[in-house]
Design a protein around this motif. Structure first.
Motif, PDB file in Angstrom:
ATOM      1  N   ARG A   1       0.845  -1.195   0.000  1.00  0.00           N
ATOM      2  CA  ARG A   1       0.000   0.000   0.000  1.00  0.00           C
ATOM      3  C   ARG A   1       0.877   1.240   0.000  1.00  0.00           C
ATOM      4  O   ARG A   1       1.817   1.348   0.795  1.00  0.00           O
ATOM      5  CB  ARG A   1      -0.903   0.008   1.234  1.00  0.00           C
ATOM      6  N   TYR A   2       0.574   2.151  -0.909  1.00  0.00           N
ATOM      7  CA  TYR A   2       1.293   3.421  -0.997  1.00  0.00           C
ATOM      8  C   TYR A   2       0.304   4.571  -0.813  1.00  0.00           C
ATOM      9  O   TYR A   2      -0.891   4.453  -1.142  1.00  0.00           O
ATOM     10  CB  TYR A   2       1.962   3.583  -2.358  1.00  0.00           C
ATOM     11  N   ARG A   3       0.828   5.673  -0.327  1.00  0.00           N
ATOM     12  CA  ARG A   3       0.085   6.930  -0.329  1.00  0.00           C
ATOM     13  C   ARG A   3       0.923   7.992  -1.033  1.00  0.00           C
ATOM     14  O   ARG A   3       2.124   8.109  -0.754  1.00  0.00           O
ATOM     15  CB  ARG A   3      -0.247   7.384   1.099  1.00  0.00           C
ATOM     16  N   TYR A   4       0.260   8.715  -1.935  1.00  0.00           N
ATOM     17  CA  TYR A   4       0.915   9.826  -2.613  1.00  0.00           C
ATOM     18  C   TYR A   4       0.288  11.099  -2.070  1.00  0.00           C
ATOM     19  O   TYR A   4      -0.929  11.308  -2.194  1.00  0.00           O
ATOM     20  CB  TYR A   4       0.747   9.727  -4.129  1.00  0.00           C
ATOM     21  N   ILE A   5       1.105  11.959  -1.464  1.00  0.00           N
ATOM     22  CA  ILE A   5       0.618  13.130  -0.735  1.00  0.00           C
ATOM     23  C   ILE A   5       0.902  14.395  -1.538  1.00  0.00           C
ATOM     24  O   ILE A   5       2.055  14.673  -1.890  1.00  0.00           O
ATOM     25  CB  ILE A   5       1.287  13.252   0.657  1.00  0.00           C
TER      26      ILE A   5
ATOM     27  N   SER B   1      -1.822   3.665   9.129  1.00  0.00           N
ATOM     28  CA  SER B   1      -2.141   4.302   7.849  1.00  0.00           C
ATOM     29  C   SER B   1      -0.989   5.122   7.285  1.00  0.00           C
ATOM     30  O   SER B   1      -0.753   5.109   6.086  1.00  0.00           O
ATOM     31  CB  SER B   1      -3.385   5.168   7.981  1.00  0.00           C
ATOM     32  N   GLY B   2      -0.244   5.840   8.114  1.00  0.00           N
ATOM     33  CA  GLY B   2       0.936   6.589   7.682  1.00  0.00           C
ATOM     34  C   GLY B   2       0.645   7.593   6.573  1.00  0.00           C
ATOM     35  O   GLY B   2      -0.392   7.541   5.939  1.00  0.00           O
ATOM     36  N   PRO B   3       1.570   8.494   6.290  1.00  0.00           N
ATOM     37  CA  PRO B   3       2.741   8.832   7.133  1.00  0.00           C
ATOM     38  C   PRO B   3       2.326   9.571   8.396  1.00  0.00           C
ATOM     39  O   PRO B   3       1.140   9.860   8.579  1.00  0.00           O
ATOM     40  CB  PRO B   3       3.587   9.713   6.215  1.00  0.00           C
ATOM     41  N   PHE B   4       3.266   9.886   9.248  1.00  0.00           N
ATOM     42  CA  PHE B   4       2.942  10.341  10.600  1.00  0.00           C
ATOM     43  C   PHE B   4       2.098  11.612  10.614  1.00  0.00           C
ATOM     44  O   PHE B   4       1.253  11.781  11.490  1.00  0.00           O
ATOM     45  CB  PHE B   4       4.235  10.592  11.400  1.00  0.00           C
ATOM     46  N   PHE B   5       2.287  12.520   9.635  1.00  0.00           N
ATOM     47  CA  PHE B   5       1.533  13.768   9.688  1.00  0.00           C
ATOM     48  C   PHE B   5       0.095  13.601   9.189  1.00  0.00           C
ATOM     49  O   PHE B   5      -0.674  14.554   9.204  1.00  0.00           O
ATOM     50  CB  PHE B   5       2.250  14.884   8.895  1.00  0.00           C
ATOM     51  N   LEU B   6      -0.276  12.382   8.790  1.00  0.00           N
ATOM     52  CA  LEU B   6      -1.660  12.076   8.452  1.00  0.00           C
ATOM     53  C   LEU B   6      -2.209  11.015   9.386  1.00  0.00           C
ATOM     54  O   LEU B   6      -3.121  10.290   9.032  1.00  0.00           O
ATOM     55  CB  LEU B   6      -1.769  11.605   6.998  1.00  0.00           C
ATOM     56  N   ALA B   7      -1.657  10.901  10.574  1.00  0.00           N
ATOM     57  CA  ALA B   7      -2.077   9.890  11.526  1.00  0.00           C
ATOM     58  C   ALA B   7      -3.576  10.004  11.795  1.00  0.00           C
ATOM     59  O   ALA B   7      -4.096  11.074  12.052  1.00  0.00           O
ATOM     60  CB  ALA B   7      -1.293  10.032  12.830  1.00  0.00           C
TER      61      ALA B   7
ATOM     62  N   ALA C   1      -7.691  18.549   4.809  1.00  0.00           N
ATOM     63  CA  ALA C   1      -7.301  19.964   4.852  1.00  0.00           C
ATOM     64  C   ALA C   1      -6.665  20.342   3.517  1.00  0.00           C
ATOM     65  O   ALA C   1      -7.284  20.188   2.477  1.00  0.00           O
ATOM     66  CB  ALA C   1      -6.389  20.235   6.040  1.00  0.00           C
ATOM     67  N   ASP C   2      -5.410  20.790   3.532  1.00  0.00           N
ATOM     68  CA  ASP C   2      -4.743  21.190   2.291  1.00  0.00           C
ATOM     69  C   ASP C   2      -4.050  20.031   1.581  1.00  0.00           C
ATOM     70  O   ASP C   2      -3.408  20.241   0.540  1.00  0.00           O
ATOM     71  CB  ASP C   2      -3.709  22.288   2.584  1.00  0.00           C
ATOM     72  N   MET C   3      -4.162  18.843   2.135  1.00  0.00           N
ATOM     73  CA  MET C   3      -3.506  17.686   1.546  1.00  0.00           C
ATOM     74  C   MET C   3      -4.491  16.881   0.698  1.00  0.00           C
ATOM     75  O   MET C   3      -5.608  16.577   1.136  1.00  0.00           O
ATOM     76  CB  MET C   3      -2.948  16.760   2.632  1.00  0.00           C
ATOM     77  N   VAL C   4      -4.076  16.529  -0.509  1.00  0.00           N
ATOM     78  CA  VAL C   4      -4.813  15.578  -1.337  1.00  0.00           C
ATOM     79  C   VAL C   4      -4.043  14.267  -1.278  1.00  0.00           C
ATOM     80  O   VAL C   4      -2.833  14.233  -1.534  1.00  0.00           O
ATOM     81  CB  VAL C   4      -4.950  16.069  -2.779  1.00  0.00           C
ATOM     82  N   VAL C   5      -4.743  13.194  -0.934  1.00  0.00           N
ATOM     83  CA  VAL C   5      -4.103  11.906  -0.693  1.00  0.00           C
ATOM     84  C   VAL C   5      -4.600  10.885  -1.702  1.00  0.00           C
ATOM     85  O   VAL C   5      -5.802  10.621  -1.794  1.00  0.00           O
ATOM     86  CB  VAL C   5      -4.388  11.400   0.740  1.00  0.00           C
TER      87      VAL C   5
END
Length: 277
Positions: free
Chosen positions: A123-127, A269-275, A193-197
């Protein structure tokens, strides 16, 4: 604050599974290149563990990440050349690692466990930081896009990529996989918020596959391409029609799935700033 409970003990020859996180900005990817002037995560980890073991250690990982790509939950394994406890591998290993790499846990596993070949999904997340102005504090940790992104359009477009499909158009020309077939379990695009994941899981990924998907979805979200373009690119089976490869800075390996019989801790779920997101 609760102290971690280190209970496992490893004998010589035991197989060890380990969870590792790292900031990819400091490295030329995961895989060791055996060149002193080229820093890699694998080499940093092997050197640190070698200090603890007083012997050479070679680690295998779940997924090799490229230069600039991060991980909040990479899984590795190695065979212990000595008798050590969990605290030695985790706390001791961390003392010998650069600040951009951290070991989170170490667990004994059966000798038939393999970090790469036993995995059933990655599983990857692109932030994407979607703001008019770039962030100095998150530079290199996210991809910045100043054009407003339509998250619903991106999510809708991504649903055409679910299932076992031919991802020729979404892999790099230099990809060495014998087959372009991959099975995408889910692909979700949402805003925090300002992040698209962009959150994507598959049985495995091709070289630059996630970054190429992100590049297509960003173009759709920015209104440059229609929602149908993601599927059109897929069906073309031609890398040249897919557009740009998104930067590595926003990409995180956030989870690896294994059969329950191995009893490994969950990834979160990660990364830490999207806990919690």
């Amino acid at each position: 604050m609760n102290k971690p409970a280190f209970t496992a003990r490893f004998n010589q020859g035991d197989r060890v599974a380990m969870a590792v996180s790292y900031d990819g900005r400091a490295f030329h990817g995961w895989q060791s290149q055996r060149k002193p002037q080229v820093a890699t995560v694998q080499e940093a980890l092997e050197q640190a563990l070698g200090h603890i073991a007083n012997a050479p250690i070679s680690v295998q990982c779940a997924g090799r990440t490229d230069a600039g790509v991060h991980a909040s939950h990479q899984i590795v394994h190695f065979d212990s050349p000595c008798e050590r406890d969990e605290k030695a591998w985790v706390s001791g290993g961390n003392t010998h690692l650069p600040p951009q790499v951290a070991i989170h846990w170490a667990k004994p596993v059966a000798n038939d466990f393999h970090a790469r070949f036993s995995a059933t999904a990655r599983r990857y997340r692109y932030i994407i930081l979607n703001t008019p102005a770039r962030s100095a504090l998150l530079s290199g940790g996210v991809t910045w896009e100043n054009r407003p992104l339509d998250v619903q359009a991106m999510h809708q477009a991504g649903q055409a990529l679910l299932g076992e499909l031919d991802f020729t158009s979404y892999r790099a020309v230099a990809c060495q996989s014998n087959t372009p077939m991959r099975n995408v379990h889910f692909l979700k695009v949402s805003r925090c918020a300002d992040m698209v994941v962009i959150d994507i899981e598959a049985n495995a990924f091709l070289y630059h596959m996630v970054r190429n998907i992100a590049g297509v979805l960003i173009a759709i979200g920015a209104g440059i391409k229609p929602v149908t373009w993601a599927e059109e690119v897929l069906l073309a089976k031609d890398r040249t029609v897919a557009g740009v490869t998104a930067p590595p800075s926003g990409l995180y390996l956030v989870g690896v799935t294994y059969p329950e019989s191995f009893q490994l801790p969950s990834s979160g779920s990660g990364p830490f700033f999207l806990a919690g997101f």
